[in-house]
Motif scaffolding. Structure first.
Motif: not given
Length: 878
Positions: A461-464, A476-481, A833-844
């Protein structure tokens, strides 16, 4: 035990004196460890008593018990008993300077004394030379907790362990020093403080790698075979030139394999050496011997009955006369690097022969021609006796078991085991890195195997919950998944932990609001409608209200609004042909667009409405593996078509006449000689015509997307991607609709609008900025495009793939653009375009990330390249 002193009885007086002096001399020599007494050699004595002398926190009787000696025990002096006692005391790892003395003898009764000191305990440890976060690991690995007994062995082992550890990491000049300082306290307990100084020095770089003895394979090819050991090259980014011993040893094996791949079966490393250079680098010299070139001779299969020689040769794909390649031969027989490889072992295991064994044997090597026998022991076919899953606490068993491709009584298939692991990972309820197929109770005689899948649940489950400033006001954003929801338990109070879970359904609620808009949405999906077949049912309801921006007072004018209400129902079914990775999806959707005095450039009518009733059909093939967050292989292709009903063919409206009338009124609005009233009347008529044109939207829309995942090195994944979209009209006189359009550029996150628009990610440029551009007029069409294409190349590497947080870095190249007609369409006229980035996945919280992109081309209507752009990714799918 010290030397024994002989009995002085029955010896002449002068000899007695000599013996006595000799005994006194022996008493003064500490290395003998026994006080001089009158003893008979090899005679048994009875222990009359045992005393203990020395600085120890242990009681006297405790120490005696440790020694194993007892009062009234018969012992030989000298003999094994005292030697064993000393060994036992040392074995406790509690004492130091252990000695045993005979203090007195009376009529064959010996009195013993144990002299020792407590080993000092570790009081405080100070570690210098490493980061604080590494100290705990050093303490655990070397058992350096407070209270540990400090021995010379402990100190030596700690030094050796740390020196080896850091040398393996490339710090060849590591030096470790350990100092102990005695601490005195009121309890007279032996304690020491330890200071551990670690000087790792700099990682040693490799200046050069030189091979000697190779004639047929160049140094360059051999160096390339070394995957992790590289010499200094400032142009290389992904591989550093640091020396790591463990990687170097593996690379030496790779060098030998490179020779074997080219037919030099007898090649070997004769010796290797490291030379330390004056510039603090090293050079590596590797001496090799190539041996002779070999070719394959006859290859015979022995013991095969399930497959014919021809079938096995089609898998082996090696012919007589081919240059000998031992590495390739092994891969064609059993490729351990790929669970689904096309090799002989998998051919047998996918046909039930789990207990088969396959060995290649060289039967002849005359004249450098190697004749081979591939000896096969097929064994009995194996069947699944039982299939179980362990580790699921929230997810109900039926949700898991319906995804299993292996069933009790079914013929064993390795491919189905691999596929099951993938399907469990794709659910999103378990950590894909922790799913493990366990083979229990293999029985070659009966031909059975018990299959157990071990899973580890992760937050599904995730909360935004977020707030920010944008568009002139607070958003303002409230999201529940809830991705593992249980609708049937929604009225069961006991099931709320905190919400009903476990049935694999998905429920999502989202609310977003600011001064200028409000958005509400609800989504629900059931992946197994009816519970018997993988038919997914989904529905969504949404409503958004947008208010026009008043440029005069810079506020939202709530009397002028644009409302969108929509509902969608969908069914998706997994197919079995062409293969069972395909999914056919269908959906019917309806949107109602209401405009209330809402005049913008997008619409020529400010009051009115539009209806959008459409049918969408899509075909998807997804065989990515195994982790949906970080796939390392496979591909994902999808093609969708969205249609409205062709109203213009049945409603009797003459759209040609309407178009001509509209063009006429458009010319009036642009004619400088037109009066204001004529211009206003023309605009009003255009609004009426457009209201008629768009009362029921008429269109068709085609989308294609394909991406591949290739693991080009361990955990280094290359992901190419291609996208294309086209929005068309059945009736050219009616024209393209103002909804459902493509907006290219930026982070690709959908905005608050629910008018069917598609936000296409193209990093390095502002959101929705790459609009169609007419060079002849200099006009930029910001109302969206009807055609787009995009190309992307992304390189990914994980930092961690743990269940609590999965993190990976990426570098990307992208190109894309949008157009309004095929006459202007050029798939290679793109913004790069070109570039770089990072991704972080947290279950919540789902997927979070940041990208830094550099746009090499100017924005539409400008002349200078755009430059750098930063994008924040929140909740975007992978």
């Amino acid at each position: 035990m010290g030397k024994q002193v002989s009995n002085l009885t029955n010896i002449s007086p002068y000899k007695t004196f000599i013996k006595f002096c000799f005994a006194i001399l022996l008493m003064t020599v500490s290395c003998f460890n026994i006080q001089a007494q009158s003893l008979n050699t090899n005679k048994k004595y009875t222990i009359g008593g045992i005393s203990v002398l020395g600085n120890s926190s242990f009681g006297e009787q405790t120490i005696i018990n440790f020694s194993g000696l007892k009062k009234d025990q018969e012992i030989n002096i000298p003999g094994e008993e005292i030697g064993n006692a000393i060994k036992k005391l040392w074995g406790t790892k509690l004492f130091n300077n252990i000695e045993v003395y005979v203090t007195n003898i009376e009529n064959n009764i010996a009195y013993l004394q144990i002299r020792l000191e407590d080993l000092p305990q570790l009081n405080e440890l100070k570690v210098n030379g490493v980061k604080k976060g590494k100290i705990e690991g050093i303490v655990e690995d070397n058992k350096l907790k407070k209270g540990t007994k400090v021995t010379e062995n402990l100190i030596t082992n700690t030094k050796n362990f740390l020196t080896r550890k850091y040398k393996k990491e490339g710090f060849l000049n590591t030096k470790v020093h350990i100092n102990t300082i005695e601490v005195k306290d009121s309890l007279k307990t032996a304690r020491v403080n330890m200071v551990l100084n670690i000087d790792k020095g700099e990682k040693v770089k490799i200046k050069d790698i030189v091979f000697n003895g190779n004639e047929m394979i160049s140094d360059k090819k051999l160096r390339k075979a070394m995957k992790s050991t590289k010499k200094i090259n400032r142009l290389r980014i992904l591989k550093r030139s640091k020396f790591v011993d463990s990687a170097y040893q593996a690379d030496l094996s790779s060098v030998v394999d490179k020779f074997k791949e080219h037919g030099y079966r007898d090649a070997r490393i004769v010796s290797d050496s490291i030379i330390y250079n004056n510039d603090k680098t090293i050079s590596i010299n590797i001496n090799v011997t190539e041996g002779d070139l070999y070719t394959f001779g006859d290859i015979k299969f022995i013991g095969n009955t399930v497959y014919t020689d021809k079938q096995l040769n089609n898998i082996l794909r090696i012919k007589k006369g081919d240059t000998y390649n031992g590495v390739l031969l092994q891969e064609r027989i059993a490729d351990n690097s790929k669970p689904d490889a096309n090799d002989i072992t998998n051919a047998y295991q996918n046909n039930g022969y789990l207990f088969s064994t396959i060995r290649q044997v060289e039967v002849s090597a005359d004249n450098n021609v190697i004749d081979m026998e591939i000896r096969i022991t097929e064994g009995k076919p194996a069947y699944f006796n039982s299939v179980s899953v362990v580790g699921n606490e929230r997810t109900n068993d039926h949700v898991i078991y319906r995804e299993l491709k292996t069933r009790p009584g079914q013929l064993y298939s390795k491919a189905e085991v691999v596929r099951t692991v993938r399907e469990l990972g794709q659910l999103g309820f378990f950590d894909a890195q922790e799913i493990s197929p366990n083979f229990n109770n293999p029985n070659p005689v009966e031909g059975t195997i018990d299959m157990e899948y071990s899973v580890k649940e992760t937050g599904s489950s995730q909360i935004e919950l977020q707030g920010g400033y944008g568009g002139g006001g607070f958003i303002g954003t409230l999201g529940l998944s809830f991705n593992n929801f249980s609708m049937k338990n929604i009225f069961n109070k006991e099931a709320y932990k905190p919400v009903p879970m476990g049935d694999g359904q998905r429920l999502a609620l989202r609310l977003q609001a600011s001064r200028f808009f409000q958005t509400y949405s609800f989504q629900f999906s059931e992946p197994w409608l009816g519970g018997k077949k993988p038919v997914q049912f989904s529905t969504s309801i949404s409503h958004t209200k947008q208010f026009l921006f008043d440029f005069i007072n810079r506020r939202a004018d709530r009397s002028r609004s644009f409302n969108i209400t929509g509902i969608t129902f969908g069914l998706a079914k997994r197919l079995s042909v062409p293969d069972n990775y395909f999914t056919l999806s269908n959906a019917i959707g309806y949107q109602r667009y209401d405009l209330n005095n809402y005049n913008t450039g997008l619409f020529t009518f400010g009051d009115g409405y539009s209806n959008n009733l459409s049918y969408t059909i899509g075909l998807t093939r997804n065989n990515t593996r195994f982790d949906p967050i970080f796939p390392t292989g496979g591909s994902n292709f999808s093609i969708t078509a969205k249609f409205s009903f062709p109203y213009s063919t049945v409603n009797g409206v003459d759209y040609t006449a309407l178009r001509e009338e509209r063009d006429l009124n458009e010319s009036i609005t642009q004619n400088v000689n037109s009066t204001p009233s004529q211009v206003q009347n023309a605009r009003d008529r255009i609004s009426e015509i457009d209201q008629e044109r768009f009362k029921w939207l008429e269109f068709y829309k085609i989308n294609f997307k394909g991406d591949w995942y290739n693991e080009i090195a361990k955990n280094l994944v290359l992901r190419p991607l291609v996208e294309f979209g086209f929005l068309g009209a059945y009736n050219n006189d009616r024209g393209a609709i103002p909804f459902e359009r493509f907006f290219v550029g930026g982070d690709g996150l959908g905005q608050f609008s629910l008018d069917g628009r598609e936000a296409i990610q193209l990093r390095g440029y502002p959101n929705q900025s790459l609009a169609p551009y007419d060079k002849s007029t200099g006009q930029v069409f910001n109302d969206g495009a009807t055609i787009y294409n995009k190309f992307s190349l992304e390189l990914r590497y994980p930092v961690t793939l743990k269940a609590s947080a999965k993190i990976y870095g990426l570098a990307f190249l992208e190109a894309g653009n949008s157009w309004n007609s095929f006459k202007d369409y050029n798939p290679f006229n793109v913004n790069r375009s070109a570039g770089m980035g990072v991704r972080i996945f947290m279950p919540a919280f789902g997927l979070l990330g940041i990208d830094f992109g550099h746009g090499f081309d100017p924005l539409p209507g400008t002349t200078e390249k755009h430059g750098w752009e930063t994008h924040f990714i929140i909740g975007q799918q992978f």
